[in-house]
Scaffold this motif. Structure first.
Motif, PDB file in Angstrom:
ATOM      1  N   GLN A  14       0.847  -1.194   0.000  1.00  0.00           N
ATOM      2  CA  GLN A  14       0.000   0.000   0.000  1.00  0.00           C
ATOM      3  C   GLN A  14       0.884   1.247   0.000  1.00  0.00           C
ATOM      4  N   GLU A  15       0.454   2.238  -0.757  1.00  0.00           N
ATOM      5  CA  GLU A  15       1.172   3.515  -0.805  1.00  0.00           C
ATOM      6  C   GLU A  15       1.362   4.061   0.607  1.00  0.00           C
ATOM      7  N   LYS A  16       2.533   4.648   0.842  1.00  0.00           N
ATOM      8  CA  LYS A  16       2.938   5.281   2.100  1.00  0.00           C
ATOM      9  C   LYS A  16       3.411   4.274   3.151  1.00  0.00           C
ATOM     10  N   GLU A  17       3.245   3.004   2.901  1.00  0.00           N
ATOM     11  CA  GLU A  17       3.796   2.024   3.828  1.00  0.00           C
ATOM     12  C   GLU A  17       5.272   1.801   3.532  1.00  0.00           C
ATOM     13  N   ARG A  63      15.124   7.924   1.049  1.00  0.00           N
ATOM     14  CA  ARG A  63      14.125   6.972   1.551  1.00  0.00           C
ATOM     15  C   ARG A  63      14.604   5.525   1.529  1.00  0.00           C
ATOM     16  N   SER A  80      11.212   3.485   2.736  1.00  0.00           N
ATOM     17  CA  SER A  80      10.249   4.084   3.670  1.00  0.00           C
ATOM     18  C   SER A  80       9.216   4.898   2.892  1.00  0.00           C
ATOM     19  N   ALA A  81       8.025   4.983   3.442  1.00  0.00           N
ATOM     20  CA  ALA A  81       6.964   5.829   2.865  1.00  0.00           C
ATOM     21  C   ALA A  81       6.865   5.634   1.353  1.00  0.00           C
ATOM     22  N   SER A  82       6.487   4.448   0.939  1.00  0.00           N
ATOM     23  CA  SER A  82       6.499   4.105  -0.481  1.00  0.00           C
ATOM     24  C   SER A  82       5.585   5.031  -1.299  1.00  0.00           C
ATOM     25  N   GLN A  83       5.999   5.214  -2.544  1.00  0.00           N
ATOM     26  CA  GLN A  83       5.275   6.085  -3.485  1.00  0.00           C
ATOM     27  C   GLN A  83       4.939   5.282  -4.741  1.00  0.00           C
ATOM     28  N   ASP A  86       7.641   4.150  -6.982  1.00  0.00           N
ATOM     29  CA  ASP A  86       8.535   3.076  -6.548  1.00  0.00           C
ATOM     30  C   ASP A  86       8.203   1.747  -7.221  1.00  0.00           C
ATOM     31  N   ILE A 115       3.217  -0.785  -6.052  1.00  0.00           N
ATOM     32  CA  ILE A 115       2.647   0.071  -5.005  1.00  0.00           C
ATOM     33  C   ILE A 115       1.177   0.318  -5.349  1.00  0.00           C
ATOM     34  N   PRO A 117      -2.335   2.284  -4.817  1.00  0.00           N
ATOM     35  CA  PRO A 117      -2.799   3.585  -4.286  1.00  0.00           C
ATOM     36  C   PRO A 117      -3.853   3.417  -3.194  1.00  0.00           C
TER      37      PRO A 117
END
Lengths: 117, 113
Positions: A14-17, A63, A80-83, A86, A115, A117
């Motif tokens: 999941q995005e941001k994980e 990151r 970190s904080a996947s986008q 990525d 990733i 959204p």
């Protein structure tokens, strides 16, 4: 025996994980380096991060960080904080320094990261 | 700097034909190499060079020749193309030294019919 093993053919995050991509290696050379490359769908190979076998601290680049456990022979990439950007194929690679001028890279088979959204 | 350039980007050959994949770098790197990328197998080293006039074999050299007459150029020759050589080919270069990452070209997608 495989010199570089990446056991996760694909991962969905999941995005941001944060995400950890696994890499284990096999070498008898006490001096070596570990590299991570990113290959987006456009195909180019992008260098991300490097860890030397004698480095005292885990490498970090923005990151990206590398969880280097020498005794376990593992060099996991942490994002970190996947986008969404990525999403790509990620390759772990090793260079052994036993021979001067030996710059040969041995690659793993890669992990495809998606990733969501 | 253009970095590492490769030509052509795409190529279709018939079995038995020969061709040369071009690779050039403008970073004055001593080390240059060729890899092939096949699905599920990562990148495998074909040939490499640590300087002009010096080349050596990698993991999968059969069917390929290289030469290094200048620091900048490192062409890869397919002597008699076979369907098994259908792959994506990457050229890479770097300085010689432990911490130096390899810079990759954009790749050449080769299909052998």
């Amino acid at each position: 025996a495989q010199k570089i093993t990446q056991t996760q053919p694909g991962m969905f995050v999941q995005e941001k994980e944060a995400v950890t991509l696994d890499c284990t290696y096999d070498t008898s050379d006490p001096s070596y380096g570990l590299f991570w490359y990113k290959q987006p769908s456009s195909g180019e190979m992008i260098f991300l991060i490097y860890q030397g076998s004698y480095d005292q601290q885990n490498a970090t680049e923005g990151r990206y960080s590398l969880n280097f456990q020498k005794a376990r022979k593992s060099a996991n990439l942490v994002i970190s904080a996947s986008q969404l950007g990525d999403s790509a194929m990620y390759f772990c690679a090793m260079r052994e320094f036993q021979t001067v001028g030996n710059e040969k890279l041995t690659f793993g088979t890669g992990t495809r990261l998606t990733i969501i959204p | 700097n253009a970095g590492v350039t490769q030509t052509p980007k795409f190529q279709v050959l018939k079995t038995g034909q020969s061709m040369t994949l071009q690779c050039a770098q403008d970073m004055n790197h001593e080390y240059m190499s060729w890899y092939r990328q096949d699905p599920g197998m990562g990148l495998r080293l074909i040939h490499y060079s640590v300087g002009a006039g010096i080349t050596d074999q990698g993991e999968v050299p059969n069917g390929y020749n290289v030469s290094r007459s200048t620091t900048e150029d490192f062409p890869l020759r397919l002597l008699s193309a076979a369907p098994s050589q259908t792959s994506v080919y990457f050229c890479a270069s770097s300085y010689i030294g432990p911490r130096n990452e390899q810079f990759f070209g954009p790749g050449t997608r080769l299909t052998v019919l």
